[in-house]
Design a protein around this motif. Sequence first.
Motif, PDB file in Angstrom:
ATOM      1  N   HIS A 189       0.834  -1.203   0.000  1.00 12.04           N
ATOM      2  CA  HIS A 189       0.000   0.000   0.000  1.00 12.04           C
ATOM      3  C   HIS A 189       0.868   1.252   0.000  1.00 12.04           C
ATOM      4  N   GLY A 190       0.360   2.301  -0.604  1.00 10.92           N
ATOM      5  CA  GLY A 190       1.095   3.568  -0.735  1.00 10.92           C
ATOM      6  C   GLY A 190       1.631   4.105   0.568  1.00 10.92           C
ATOM      7  N   ARG A 191       0.888   3.967   1.664  1.00 11.68           N
ATOM      8  CA  ARG A 191       1.336   4.513   2.945  1.00 11.68           C
ATOM      9  C   ARG A 191       2.496   3.707   3.540  1.00 11.68           C
ATOM     10  N   GLN A 192       2.708   2.497   3.062  1.00 13.58           N
ATOM     11  CA  GLN A 192       3.794   1.673   3.574  1.00 13.58           C
ATOM     12  C   GLN A 192       5.051   1.775   2.714  1.00 13.58           C
ATOM     13  N   ARG A 193       4.948   2.443   1.605  1.00 11.15           N
ATOM     14  CA  ARG A 193       6.112   2.677   0.753  1.00 11.15           C
ATOM     15  C   ARG A 193       6.862   3.891   1.294  1.00 11.15           C
ATOM     16  N   SER A 194       8.127   4.003   0.965  1.00  9.33           N
ATOM     17  CA  SER A 194       8.864   5.178   1.435  1.00  9.33           C
ATOM     18  C   SER A 194       9.936   5.567   0.431  1.00  9.33           C
ATOM     19  N   GLY A 195      10.303   6.821   0.488  1.00  7.49           N
ATOM     20  CA  GLY A 195      11.394   7.328  -0.332  1.00  7.49           C
ATOM     21  C   GLY A 195      11.019   7.599  -1.770  1.00  7.49           C
ATOM     22  N   MET A 196      11.842   8.410  -2.404  1.00 12.64           N
ATOM     23  CA  MET A 196      11.668   8.685  -3.824  1.00 12.64           C
ATOM     24  C   MET A 196      12.580   7.765  -4.609  1.00 12.64           C
ATOM     25  N   PHE A 197      12.022   7.111  -5.612  1.00 14.95           N
ATOM     26  CA  PHE A 197      12.786   6.228  -6.497  1.00 14.95           C
ATOM     27  C   PHE A 197      12.347   6.505  -7.922  1.00 14.95           C
ATOM     28  N   GLY A 198      13.309   6.665  -8.811  1.00 11.47           N
ATOM     29  CA  GLY A 198      12.987   6.896 -10.209  1.00 11.47           C
ATOM     30  C   GLY A 198      12.194   8.168 -10.440  1.00 11.47           C
ATOM     31  N   GLY A 199      12.314   9.117  -9.532  1.00 14.02           N
ATOM     32  CA  GLY A 199      11.626  10.386  -9.673  1.00 14.02           C
ATOM     33  C   GLY A 199      10.190  10.380  -9.191  1.00 14.02           C
ATOM     34  N   LEU A 200       9.735   9.278  -8.595  1.00 14.11           N
ATOM     35  CA  LEU A 200       8.360   9.204  -8.110  1.00 14.11           C
ATOM     36  C   LEU A 200       8.316   9.042  -6.594  1.00 14.11           C
ATOM     37  N   THR A 201       7.370   9.743  -5.984  1.00 19.85           N
ATOM     38  CA  THR A 201       7.145   9.626  -4.541  1.00 19.85           C
ATOM     39  C   THR A 201       6.436   8.301  -4.265  1.00 19.85           C
ATOM     40  N   PRO A 202       6.347   7.898  -3.007  1.00 19.22           N
ATOM     41  CA  PRO A 202       5.637   6.649  -2.687  1.00 19.22           C
ATOM     42  C   PRO A 202       4.199   6.640  -3.211  1.00 19.22           C
ATOM     43  N   GLU A 203       3.489   7.741  -3.058  1.00 11.03           N
ATOM     44  CA  GLU A 203       2.103   7.811  -3.522  1.00 11.03           C
ATOM     45  C   GLU A 203       2.028   7.704  -5.039  1.00 11.03           C
ATOM     46  N   GLN A 204       2.957   8.334  -5.725  1.00 12.88           N
ATOM     47  CA  GLN A 204       2.976   8.269  -7.189  1.00 12.88           C
ATOM     48  C   GLN A 204       3.274   6.855  -7.673  1.00 12.88           C
ATOM     49  N   ARG A 205       4.179   6.146  -6.977  1.00 11.61           N
ATOM     50  CA  ARG A 205       4.479   4.771  -7.370  1.00 11.61           C
ATOM     51  C   ARG A 205       3.283   3.859  -7.128  1.00 11.61           C
ATOM     52  N   TYR A 206       2.566   4.081  -6.030  1.00 13.69           N
ATOM     53  CA  TYR A 206       1.388   3.266  -5.756  1.00 13.69           C
ATOM     54  C   TYR A 206       0.308   3.518  -6.813  1.00 13.69           C
ATOM     55  N   ALA A 207       0.137   4.782  -7.199  1.00 12.28           N
ATOM     56  CA  ALA A 207      -0.829   5.111  -8.260  1.00 12.28           C
ATOM     57  C   ALA A 207      -0.422   4.439  -9.573  1.00 12.28           C
ATOM     58  N   LEU A 208       0.869   4.435  -9.870  1.00  8.63           N
ATOM     59  CA  LEU A 208       1.369   3.771 -11.075  1.00  8.63           C
ATOM     60  C   LEU A 208       1.102   2.270 -11.006  1.00  8.63           C
ATOM     61  N   TYR A 209       1.333   1.671  -9.843  1.00  8.56           N
ATOM     62  CA  TYR A 209       1.074   0.240  -9.663  1.00  8.56           C
ATOM     63  C   TYR A 209      -0.403  -0.075  -9.929  1.00  8.56           C
ATOM     64  N   ARG A 210      -1.288   0.733  -9.370  1.00  5.37           N
ATOM     65  CA  ARG A 210      -2.732   0.512  -9.571  1.00  5.37           C
ATOM     66  C   ARG A 210      -3.107   0.693 -11.042  1.00  5.37           C
TER      67      ARG A 210
END
Length: 113
Positions: free
Chosen positions: A79-100
């Motif tokens: 889940h987005g709230r359990q992700r952390s840090g910026m990777f590949g230019g995306l924040t945790p919330e952005q990566r979770y949105a990309l995953y979805r």
Amino acid sequence: MLARPRARRLVESPERASQAIDWRELAECRGWTEKGVDPWFPQNLSDPTAYDVAARICACCPVAQQCLDAAMAVEGAIHGRQRSGMFGGLTPEQRYALYRRRGRERSQDKDVA
């Protein structure tokens, strides 16, 4: 006169060339330090500018896509709230949105096929 030994060929083929150098060695963030601050893991996440410095560095990084791909592979469905840090230019919330989004696209592809 002694002949110089031939240099060993470290990379046997073009396919192996990409494996010869770990993409992390080419990352813009490698070795980055400034005033003891880690812009990829900011302390104050309520600050809307928390990831700005990291985003600027990632925007210039030649291996940002590899970084993002690695993070997405490790995080999976976390889940987005359990992700952390910026990777590949995306924040945790952005990566979770990309995953979805990728999940929805995969399911739509299956429906079409």
